[in-house]
Design a protein around this motif. Structure first.
Motif, PDB file in Angstrom:
ATOM      1  N   THR A   1     -76.135 -17.944  33.412  1.00 45.82           N
ATOM      2  CA  THR A   1     -76.586 -16.727  33.377  1.00 45.82           C
ATOM      3  C   THR A   1     -77.017 -16.414  31.797  1.00 45.82           C
ATOM      4  N   LEU A   2     -77.526 -15.392  31.448  1.00 49.91           N
ATOM      5  CA  LEU A   2     -77.991 -14.867  30.118  1.00 49.91           C
ATOM      6  C   LEU A   2     -76.495 -14.878  29.615  1.00 49.91           C
TER       7      LEU A   2
ATOM      8  N   LEU B   1     -85.651 -16.337  25.250  1.00 50.14           N
ATOM      9  CA  LEU B   1     -85.559 -16.137  26.738  1.00 50.14           C
ATOM     10  C   LEU B   1     -86.227 -14.794  27.119  1.00 50.14           C
ATOM     11  N   PHE B   2     -87.004 -14.502  27.991  1.00 45.99           N
ATOM     12  CA  PHE B   2     -87.644 -13.426  28.390  1.00 45.99           C
ATOM     13  C   PHE B   2     -86.905 -12.902  29.727  1.00 45.99           C
TER      14      PHE B   2
ATOM     15  N   ILE C   1     -87.909  -9.778  25.283  1.00 48.88           N
ATOM     16  CA  ILE C   1     -86.936 -10.683  24.849  1.00 48.88           C
ATOM     17  C   ILE C   1     -85.593 -10.316  24.462  1.00 48.88           C
ATOM     18  N   VAL C   2     -84.538 -11.189  25.382  1.00 51.29           N
ATOM     19  CA  VAL C   2     -83.290 -10.799  25.439  1.00 51.29           C
ATOM     20  C   VAL C   2     -82.232 -11.994  24.665  1.00 51.29           C
TER      21      VAL C   2
ATOM     22  N   THR D   1     -86.238 -21.504  38.852  1.00 49.82           N
ATOM     23  CA  THR D   1     -84.810 -21.849  39.048  1.00 49.82           C
ATOM     24  C   THR D   1     -83.668 -21.303  38.019  1.00 49.82           C
ATOM     25  N   THR D   2     -84.320 -20.362  37.307  1.00 46.50           N
ATOM     26  CA  THR D   2     -83.687 -19.789  36.177  1.00 46.50           C
ATOM     27  C   THR D   2     -83.731 -18.155  36.320  1.00 46.50           C
TER      28      THR D   2
END
Length: 851
Positions: free
Chosen positions: A97-98, A120-121, A130-131, A197-198
């Motif tokens: 996870t993020l 990562l968006f 963007i996070v 997948t993500t």
């Protein structure tokens, strides 16, 4: 001296006539040259200007096309690099996870894949932002206002292929076009990947890939600067994007490749007619020209259409060129007149004052050179000429006396010197040849046989090199003394030159008598030669030819005896050999091949083929081995086993080896410059190359000259060569290793290496000889040997390469034994460089092709 009185007058008259003719010729040539030059500049001015303009257009157009092609190829390669990195990063981050992904994780992945950053968006409502990022300044950026980029993001996150028409699109992947950041003026290449997948979209990117914006920062711009600097008639050159230029103030720059009004150079001389001329040029695609005045100067402005709505504008100044040319013509005319007058009068004055005594001296010296020493030179001037005449007369008197004094005595000495050797006082080659000819004439009458024995001391050069020529001369005198004492009165011994002697044996009853004499001569060297308390062991090689079967003239007998002597040396030295016709054929063939090899080396008839070396795990090419071929104009492509042994024997292997090393490094550097992943190139070192004292300096010089990084060069030596002088080899290998190159032991398993020495060698790779690979896995002995070599190499932390892999069974066996690399016909035969480039470009797995 009272010589013919008409001679000085005739010479003076001749000199005057020559001066007149020179003056007339100089005048005619000068006038014609000036008139022709004026006509040329007047008539050809306009043609030259048009030629300069058109050639400038061609040069700049070629530079733009070359830059565009290089940019497109390189941009595609980076798209593929980013795609590979995206898939690998996605696989690394699956299941996370993020909150489980830190900035350090992204920085680690960034460094592993040679990127400049990873972001990562995620989609939040109707926005995409963007996070997480390896660059903190990017976190929180929104993309809803990014136009077509935002459309591409939505399509990727919806598992659709991107269709915005920009950049490069693939399944789950889109790479945007090159962009330039306004805040830092860097160029970026962004890629985006989302295969579902993500829970986020992955954004790897690179920046400042210089070759990608070669078109925008260099290329034609540098060419324009050079042209305007070298041609004074071209004041200004610019390449204009016509649609953007015609927009004027309404034009906005959004990317580095489309909307810039002035692409290269400059257009500072803008005219009111610019818009009109450019518009008409776009319509009819024809060149336009405008004459205008600026700062009192007459100028011309050319508008030349190019493809893709571009145009070249060139401003020329013909007045500057005309003024320079007229100034040059004026200087040329004045210089010609001044030079003509100066040369004419100076030559005339010198001729009048100096030619008379000089002519008299010339005539006198001519008579002296013809052998007349009876006269005297009468020049009474009180200067250098008078002094020279006095000394010439004295020299003539001394020459007369000297010739009379030494003529009788020197005649005998000259005769002796002409037929005898100065060092040993033995008959020389000329004397021996004359006597041999007389003996052959007598032998034909009496129908008897004659033997000629040619003797050469073995390794006598080592004596001269180590102890000096004075000691060598003493040894030669002692050798001649011993040989002379062993011969009969009717035999003739001569020194042919250097350490070569010849013996004439007339009235030979049988060849066995010549053999006995040769054996007796060799026995003379069994007793050491003593000089100054030091013993010298010398041996000799003897060649024997017998008339009439081996020749009926002196030249043929000597040549055949010499051939037999070289055969005796090849047979191990310290022996004798009778001549056979086969020897001559063999030597002629070797001489012809040697001649052809020297010609081939001077005329670039050699080419390099490259056999790929393949990683067993991936099947990808990780290196090549450079293999020389001879592109013979008549025999075609000649394999190395047909010319390398002869090159070794005559010493050509050293320059040939340096050519192979330099060519292989240049080719590997060209592959890297083309954007292919760096690979190694392996080059074999011959025994004579390895023994060269300047080998390390030569390798270092070639690496510096070609610009190839040392880590991409592998040098290979055979196991037998390494063990020939192990201690010397270790020192030489460490010196090469300090350059940063890689070292390999070739044909391992055939040279009976000592493992104690092997572990001391600073090598990186063992190459298993193809003789062990050919019968695996069917031959249990070879299979056991290969298994043991691989295990031993891995214990020594060495890479193992198997040569000669030609079957699937061999491949599977080597894979099972964890062999690292392989090469052989199963993957690829040796191929030219352009075919290797094709394989690298396609990035095909040679292993999976062969399965």
């Amino acid at each position: 001296m009272n010589r013919t009185p008409e001679l000085p007058n005739k010479r003076r008259m001749l000199t005057t006539q020559i001066l007149k003719r020179i003056a007339i010729a100089l005048g005619i040539v000068g006038v014609l040259t000036i008139v022709t030059t004026l006509l040329y500049f007047k008539v050809g001015m306009e043609d030259q200007l048009n030629t300069d303009v058109q050639s400038t257009k061609e040069v700049i157009t070629n530079a733009m096309e070359s830059t565009n092609t290089s940019t497109k190829i390189t941009e595609h390669l980076i798209d593929m690099q980013l795609l590979t990195a995206s898939k690998a990063i996605s696989k690394e981050l699956q299941g996370k996870t993020l909150q489980q992904i830190s900035r350090n994780d992204l920085m680690r992945l960034r460094d592993e894949w040679g990127l400049n950053g990873i972001s990562l968006f995620v989609k939040e409502g109707t926005d995409i932002k963007i996070v997480q990022s390896s660059d903190l300044s990017e976190i929180g950026l929104n993309t809803k206002s990014w136009g077509e980029w935002y459309t591409a993001f939505n399509q990727l996150m919806s598992n659709q292929k991107v269709s915005v028409g920009l950049g490069y699109a693939d399944e789950h992947y889109w790479a945007g076009p090159i962009s330039k950041a306004e805040w830092n003026h860097h160029y970026y290449k962004y890629a985006y990947y989302d295969d579902g997948t993500t829970p986020f979209m992955i954004n790897p990117y690179v920046m400042d890939q210089d070759i990608l914006y070669l078109e925008f920062q260099s290329g034609p711009t540098q060419m324009i600067d050079r042209i305007t600097a070298q041609n004074t008639s071209l004041e200004e050159i610019g390449v204009i994007n016509v649609p953007a230029f015609l927009k004027g103030d309404n034009n906005t720059v959004s990317s580095p490749d489309t909307d810039l009004p002035i692409l290269y150079g400059k257009n500072s001389n803008q005219l009111p007619e610019d818009a009109k001329m450019l518009t008409e040029m776009l319509k009819d695609n024809k060149e336009k020209r405008v004459d205008f005045i600026k700062d009192g100067r007459s100028l011309q402005k050319f508008y030349i259409p190019l493809s893709d709505s571009r145009a070249i504008v060139i401003v020329t100044n013909t007045e500057r060129q005309q003024n320079l040319e007229l100034r040059f013509l004026s200087v040329l005319l004045l210089s010609f007149v001044a030079s003509f007058l100066t040369i004419f009068f100076v030559v005339r004055i010198i001729a009048q004052r100096r030619l008379k005594p000089l002519n008299e001296m010339q005539a006198f010296m001519q008579s002296v050179s013809e052998g007349d020493l009876s006269g005297q030179l009468e020049v009474r001037e009180n200067n250098e000429l008078g002094w020279l005449a006095e000394h010439i007369n004295r020299m003539t008197v001394k020459m007369r006396n000297l010739i009379a004094e030494v003529e009788d005595r020197s005649q005998r000495q000259i005769t002796h010197m002409a037929y005898h050797d100065d060092l040993t006082n033995l008959p020389n080659r000329k004397h021996f040849t004359d006597v041999l000819g007389q003996a052959l004439n007598m032998a034909q009458i009496t129908e008897s046989k004659i033997a000629v024995m040619f003797l050469d001391l073995d390794r006598f050069k080592n004596v001269n090199d180590s102890l000096g020529h004075a000691t060598g001369d003493r040894l030669l005198r002692e050798v001649s003394r011993r040989l002379l004492g062993s011969l009969s009165e009717n035999h003739l011994l001569a020194r042919m030159g250097g350490d070569e002697f010849a013996m004439l044996v007339p009235d030979l009853e049988s060849p066995e008598d010549a053999a006995k004499l040769a054996q007796r001569a060799l026995g003379l060297f069994e007793t050491p030669l003593l000089f100054e308390g030091r013993e010298f062991m010398i041996t000799a090689s003897i060649g024997i030819s017998v008339s009439p079967q081996d020749g009926n003239d002196a030249e043929t007998l000597l040549r055949n005896a010499d051939t037999a002597m070289y055969s005796a040396k090849e047979g191990g030295r310290n022996n004798f050999q009778f001549y056979t016709p086969e020897m001559n054929e063999m030597i002629l063939e070797q001489l012809e091949t040697e001649k052809s090899l020297r010609y081939a080396l001077d005329h670039d008839e050699f080419v390099l083929f490259y056999q790929p070396q393949v990683d067993i795990a991936t099947g990808q090419i990780i290196g090549t081995e450079a293999l020389i071929r001879w592109q013979h104009p008549e025999r075609g492509l000649v394999p190395p086993n047909q010319f390398i042994p002869i090159a070794e024997s005559v010493g050509l292997i050293v320059p040939l080896g340096e050519w192979v090393l330099r060519t292989a490094c240049i080719q590997n550097k060209e592959w890297q410059a083309a954007g292919f992943p760096p690979i190694k190139v392996a080059v074999n070192l011959s025994a004579r190359q390895f023994e060269q004292p300047n080998l390390v300096d030569t390798v270092a010089s070639i690496l510096e000259e070609t610009g190839l990084h040392p880590q991409y060069l592998h040098l290979e030596i055979t196991e037998t060569l390494a063990m020939k002088n192990a201690n010397h080899a270790i020192d030489k290998l460490y010196a090469l290793k300090n350059l940063g190159i890689q070292l390999s032991i070739d044909d391992f398993g055939t040279g009976y290496s000592s493992l104690n020495y092997l572990k001391k060698f600073p090598i990186d790779t063992l190459k298993i000889d193809r003789s062990f690979v050919g019968d695996i896995p069917g031959d249990s002995d070879d299979a056991a040997i290969v298994t043991a070599i691989i295990a031993m190499a891995h214990n020594l932390k060495l890479t193992v390469v198997a040569e000669g892999v030609e079957s699937q069974a061999q491949l599977e066996f080597l894979r099972a034994q964890n062999c690292n690399e392989m090469q052989g016909f199963l993957f690829s035969r040796p191929v030219p460089a352009h075919e290797v480039a094709q394989l690298l470009y396609e990035k095909k797995s040679l292993y999976f092709q062969s399965v």
